[in-house]
Design a protein around this motif. Structure first.
Motif, short mmCIF file in Angstrom:
data_model
loop_
_atom_site.label_atom_id
_atom_site.label_comp_id
_atom_site.label_asym_id
_atom_site.label_seq_id
_atom_site.Cartn_x
_atom_site.Cartn_y
_atom_site.Cartn_z
N ASP A 264 -9.58 -0.41 2.76
CA ASP A 264 -10.55 0.65 3.02
C ASP A 264 -10.17 1.45 4.26
OD1 ASP A 264 -12.00 -0.12 0.81
OD2 ASP A 264 -13.48 -1.27 1.95
N ALA A 265 -9.67 0.78 5.29
CA ALA A 265 -9.26 1.49 6.51
C ALA A 265 -8.07 2.40 6.22
CB ALA A 265 -8.91 0.48 7.60
N CYS A 266 -7.16 1.92 5.37
CA CYS A 266 -6.00 2.74 4.99
C CYS A 266 -6.46 3.96 4.20
CB CYS A 266 -5.03 1.92 4.16
SG CYS A 266 -4.27 0.54 5.04
N TYR B 97 0.84 -1.19 0.00
CA TYR B 97 0.00 0.00 0.00
C TYR B 97 0.88 1.25 0.00
CZ TYR B 97 -3.78 3.16 1.28
OH TYR B 97 -4.71 4.18 1.29
N PRO B 98 0.53 2.30 -0.75
CA PRO B 98 -0.60 2.39 -1.66
C PRO B 98 -0.18 2.11 -3.11
CG PRO B 98 0.27 4.58 -1.28
CD PRO B 98 1.15 3.63 -0.52
N ARG B 99 -0.94 1.27 -3.79
CA ARG B 99 -0.93 1.22 -5.26
C ARG B 99 -2.40 1.30 -5.63
NH1 ARG B 99 1.83 -3.16 -9.47
NH2 ARG B 99 0.87 -2.28 -11.34
N THR B 100 -2.85 2.53 -5.73
CA THR B 100 -4.28 2.76 -5.77
C THR B 100 -4.62 4.03 -6.53
OG1 THR B 100 -6.23 2.91 -4.34
CG2 THR B 100 -4.29 4.08 -3.61
N PHE C 264 1.88 -4.85 2.51
CA PHE C 264 1.20 -5.83 1.66
C PHE C 264 -0.13 -6.24 2.29
CE2 PHE C 264 5.56 -6.22 0.23
CZ PHE C 264 5.44 -6.41 -1.14
N LYS C 265 -0.06 -6.53 3.59
CA LYS C 265 -1.27 -6.92 4.31
C LYS C 265 -2.24 -5.73 4.43
CE LYS C 265 -0.76 -10.23 7.42
NZ LYS C 265 -0.49 -10.94 8.70
N ALA C 266 -1.67 -4.55 4.60
CA ALA C 266 -2.50 -3.35 4.67
C ALA C 266 -3.30 -3.18 3.38
CB ALA C 266 -1.63 -2.13 4.93
N ASN C 267 -2.66 -3.43 2.26
CA ASN C 267 -3.32 -3.25 0.97
C ASN C 267 -4.40 -4.31 0.75
OD1 ASN C 267 -3.27 -2.01 -1.85
ND2 ASN C 267 -2.90 -4.16 -2.33
N ASP C 268 -4.07 -5.57 0.99
CA ASP C 268 -4.98 -6.66 0.63
C ASP C 268 -6.08 -6.90 1.66
OD1 ASP C 268 -3.45 -6.96 -1.59
OD2 ASP C 268 -2.48 -8.83 -0.98
N GLU C 269 -5.81 -6.60 2.94
CA GLU C 269 -6.77 -6.93 3.99
C GLU C 269 -7.42 -5.71 4.64
OE1 GLU C 269 -4.97 -9.55 6.82
OE2 GLU C 269 -4.08 -10.85 5.28
N HIS C 270 -6.77 -4.56 4.57
CA HIS C 270 -7.28 -3.38 5.27
C HIS C 270 -7.28 -2.15 4.38
CE1 HIS C 270 -6.83 -5.93 8.81
NE2 HIS C 270 -5.54 -6.07 8.53
#
Length: 791
Positions: free
Chosen positions: A280-282, A228-231, A272-278
């Protein structure tokens, strides 16, 4: 300086946008392109593209061409066609009327006119059962592994906007046809649009999947499996794309938004976990900063902090952008009693002086419009054309500074075509394609990335510290005995190394050099930092990816990387062809942004004609209903179905067992189906869930309905069609063992083009390059080693 393809006669025979785009590329660089229409007969239902050209698309693709219509049924018509074929060098062939298929098939033409380079472009190739399958862009993107990764999880997958299958098939056809000029006599080239997607775009994922790595998952406006972030964030006036793959970018990003405190927040401990699992919270913590600022304000912050980021421009913003205007990228075309701006071409430096665009490489010390000294020109023009049609570039040498994905692909294509390609690379910084988690053992190893093994096959490796004081002299010696230089560094980097075109020209006046930076060597955004996903944002492509009425999601793919690579390859081949005729070298300033806008030509031209700014529309088509990706039996299994004609609607109805709802008055005509599209899609989705995707697709294609399962990388690898075409070759690697490497997506005289060699180990060919190519003594090589040049 004459246009590279001046004097080359090209004929387009058949319909469809694929050969039209190939013809446009030829015409842009000076070829004499004739669109040949054939009257009489019935259109062949099998193996045809179902898409018609819109007015905007036709204007964009055909502005520089001549056209002619001939009836081949009489003696006069046949003689006229024979005369055209005899005077031409390249024939671009798409499926034609059934009545003329026997005498005007690509095989028949190649046999009767042995001097012609006949390039056939079809959805699935000339051989095998699939040659009869009907197809359009929706089903080709599905079958080639593109669509399955675009869209929201749990929702129907989306597709890239417009007819990207036609653009990519046409681009490959243009490359393959141009390569044929370097060999003796004619050749039959068989380009499969599905193969293009499965090789250049999905091939690296097939290699990763072979080792149980990387499964493409839809993640909406984010990219799964990335830090995160790749958005794409919402902002005050639209959307903005950000990617912080490296820790230094993440730290600078937090400083830019004034949230340094998040560096120690537990939520971001594993990005990585922030991007895939959280995710929206990020976003909830980060996006407010974006929502209070405009695209231009955010872009200036990114430029100041050297963070990879780009606005998601809509088509109007692309056409009006001062950077593209300064580079004179768009060209005016007459339409409706006025002039409309359409994309030009991304090969700055290749056209005649009167048409050339600004080039950041232009230097007052660089001779303009000069040709090589007679001795070099004579030597190049006297190069004997290879007899091997699969290796037309045998005898040429390439110095390849390209790295990651976009920069690597042109070199591997030239190597596949027979050139000796020497990859000049450093251990620090190490090519990103050499990085990643090890597959064998637990230690980091630059030889274990399957993606690297695909995009660098066929090459040799010279390991050298590019910023070492001795590097400039060694590399100049190598370039002096080479024909082509490729690089995709940021503008100014090659100059810093002392290897700009201005410095190399005196060494090798007939050198062909291609710089393929993000937005070109000059212009207001010259300093922008991007990755491939952001090029799609700049080009307006991402602004069209999303569900109807919903937010922009973006393609979230690296589509712009191979697209830039293939355009660069075409430009390099065109420059080499001119050099072979005249002795002139060339500097090509290829903008990846411009290459991406090139394949958005339909939307750009439509905006110029009608002042319409398109928005995301999912998989909706203005004329085809149903047209979308529908659920099939199993977890995340889908089938693409496209209905353009009444007989296809009834064939779909029959294949589904004649459900009663398909006979309702609301779906009686094409107009009714368009009016009640949402209801139809919901009902059809309930039907298709009962079927296995491959089985239903087989039944539909047999009945003449374009349909395809949405394949992921494993599905592409298992596809009988791609296996029959020999699209992947198993290569033995000293560290990884056996792995699949994609071949070029065209066949030469009925056979696939084999891989010349596996990808190199880091520095594997230092001795060969230094001692055999450059003739350095053992003593000098030892001294350079001691000086740390190769560490």
């Amino acid at each position: 300086m004459q246009p590279p393809l001046a004097g080359i006669g090209v004929i387009e025979l058949g319909g469809g946008s694929a050969i039209a785009y190939a013809g446009k590329l030829y015409a842009d660089l000076g070829a004499d392109v004739m669109r040949l229409g054939i009257t009489g007969g019935k259109r062949a239902p099998g193996g045809t593209r179902e898409d018609g050209e819109t007015k905007g698309l036709a204007l964009y693709l055909n502005a520089r061409k001549k056209s002619r219509v001939i009836d081949p049924t009489g003696d006069v018509g046949r003689e006229e066609i024979s005369g055209l074929f005899a005077r031409s060098r390249i024939l671009l062939h798409a499926p034609i009327d059934r009545a003329q298929a026997s005498t005007l098939s690509p095989e028949a033409i190649a046999a009767e006119f042995p001097h012609l380079i006949v390039v056939s472009v079809t959805p699935f190739g000339l051989k095998g059962d699939a040659r009869h399958w009907p197809a359009d862009d929706l089903t080709l993107q599905a079958y080639g592994g593109i669509s399955i990764g675009i869209g929201l999880p749990g929702e129907p997958p989306l597709k890239l906007p417009g007819d990207q299958s036609a653009f990519q098939a046409g681009l490959s056809a243009a490359i393959a046809g141009l390569a044929g000029l370097f060999t003796r006599g004619g050749v039959l080239v068989d380009v499969s649009a599905a193969d293009v997607w499965a090789s250049f775009y999905t091939g690296v994922e097939v290699a990763l999947a072979h080792f149980k790595r990387h499964k493409k998952r839809r993640a909406g406006h984010r990219v799964s499996g990335q830090p995160y972030p790749r958005t794409i964030f919402r902002c005050k006036d639209g959307y903005f794309a950000i990617q912080c793959g490296e820790s230094r970018h993440w730290q600078s990003f937090l400083g830019m938004i004034g949230r340094e405190d998040l560096a120690t927040d537990a939520l971001f401990a594993n990005r990585f976990k922030a991007n895939d699992e959280h995710g929206d919270a990020c976003d909830a913590l980060i996006e407010p900063w974006f929502l209070s600022r405009t695209k231009d304000e955010i872009l200036q912050h990114c430029l100041e902090h050297k963070i990879p980021g780009a606005p998601v421009y809509d088509i109007q913003e692309v056409v009006q952008h001062p950077h593209l205007r300064e580079r004179a990228y768009f060209v005016p075309v007459a339409a409706n009693n006025r002039f409309v701006l359409v994309p030009g071409h991304p090969f700055s430096g290749l056209t005649a002086a009167s048409e050339s665009k600004n080039s950041g490489a232009t230097d007052s010390r660089l001779p303009q419009n000069d040709v090589a000294p007679l001795s070099q020109a004579t030597r190049r023009k006297g190069r004997r054309a290879p007899a091997d049609h699969a290796r037309p570039l045998a005898g040429l040498r390439v110095v390849d500074f390209g790295w990651v994905w976009a920069g690597a692909v042109p070199g591997h294509i030239l190597a596949d075509m027979g050139a000796e390609v020497i990859k000049a690379e450093s251990a620090s910084p190490l090519d990103y394609m050499r990085q990643g988690r090890p597959i064998v053992g637990a230690q980091k190893d630059p030889e274990q990335n399957p993606m690297f093994q695909n995009v660098n096959r066929g090459k040799l490796s010279l390991r050298i510290k590019l910023d070492h004081p001795e590097a400039k002299a060694v590399l100049k010696d190598l370039i002096a005995v080479s024909d082509v230089v490729i690089e995709n560094f940021s503008p100014g980097v090659m100059e810093k190394f002392g290897l700009s075109y201005a410095e190399l020209w005196p060494l090798r006046p007939d050198l062909v050099m291609c710089s393929m930076s993000a937005v070109g060597q000059n212009g207001p955004l010259r300093g922008i930092r991007t990755y491939a996903t952001m090029i799609a944002s700049l080009a307006g492509l991402d602004s069209l990816v999303g569900y109807p009425g919903g937010r922009v999601l973006g393609s979230q793919s690296s589509y712009a990387d191979p697209n830039a690579s293939l355009h660069a390859t075409f430009g390099i081949l065109a420059a080499l062809w001119r050099r072979q005729q005249t002795g002139e070298g060339a500097y090509i300033d290829l903008s990846q942004w411009e290459a991406a806008v090139n394949v958005m030509g339909e939307q750009v031209t439509d905006y110029g004609l009608h002042d319409r700014v398109p928005e995301p529309c999912g998989t909706l088509h203005p004329n085809k209903v149903p047209h979308g990706n529908y659920p099939a039996a199993g977890d995340d299994r889908w089938i693409a179905i496209s209905v353009a004609h009444e007989h296809q609607w009834w064939a779909l109805k029959s294949a589904l067992g004649d459900p009663e709802w398909m006979s309702l008055e609301t779906f009686a005509t094409a107009g009714d189906r368009r009016a009640y599209r949402a209801d139809l899609d919901q009902r059809l989705a309930r039907e298709t869930r009962r079927y296995e995707a491959n089985a239903l697709a087989s039944a539909l294609t047999a009945a003449g309905v374009p349909a395809a399962p949405l394949l992921d990388a494993m599905g592409v690898a298992a596809s009988a069609q791609f296996r029959d075409r020999g699209l992947f070759e198993m290569i033995e690697h000293p560290v990884l063992g056996s792995l699949p490497v994609y071949r070029l997506p065209w066949q030469i005289d009925g056979a696939p083009v084999p891989i010349t060699r596996r990808a190199p180990l880091l520095g594997e060919h230092n001795d060969y390059t230094l001692k055999e190519v450059l003739g350095y003594s053992d003593e000098r090589v030892t001294a350079l080693h001691k000086a740390g040049l190769f560490s």
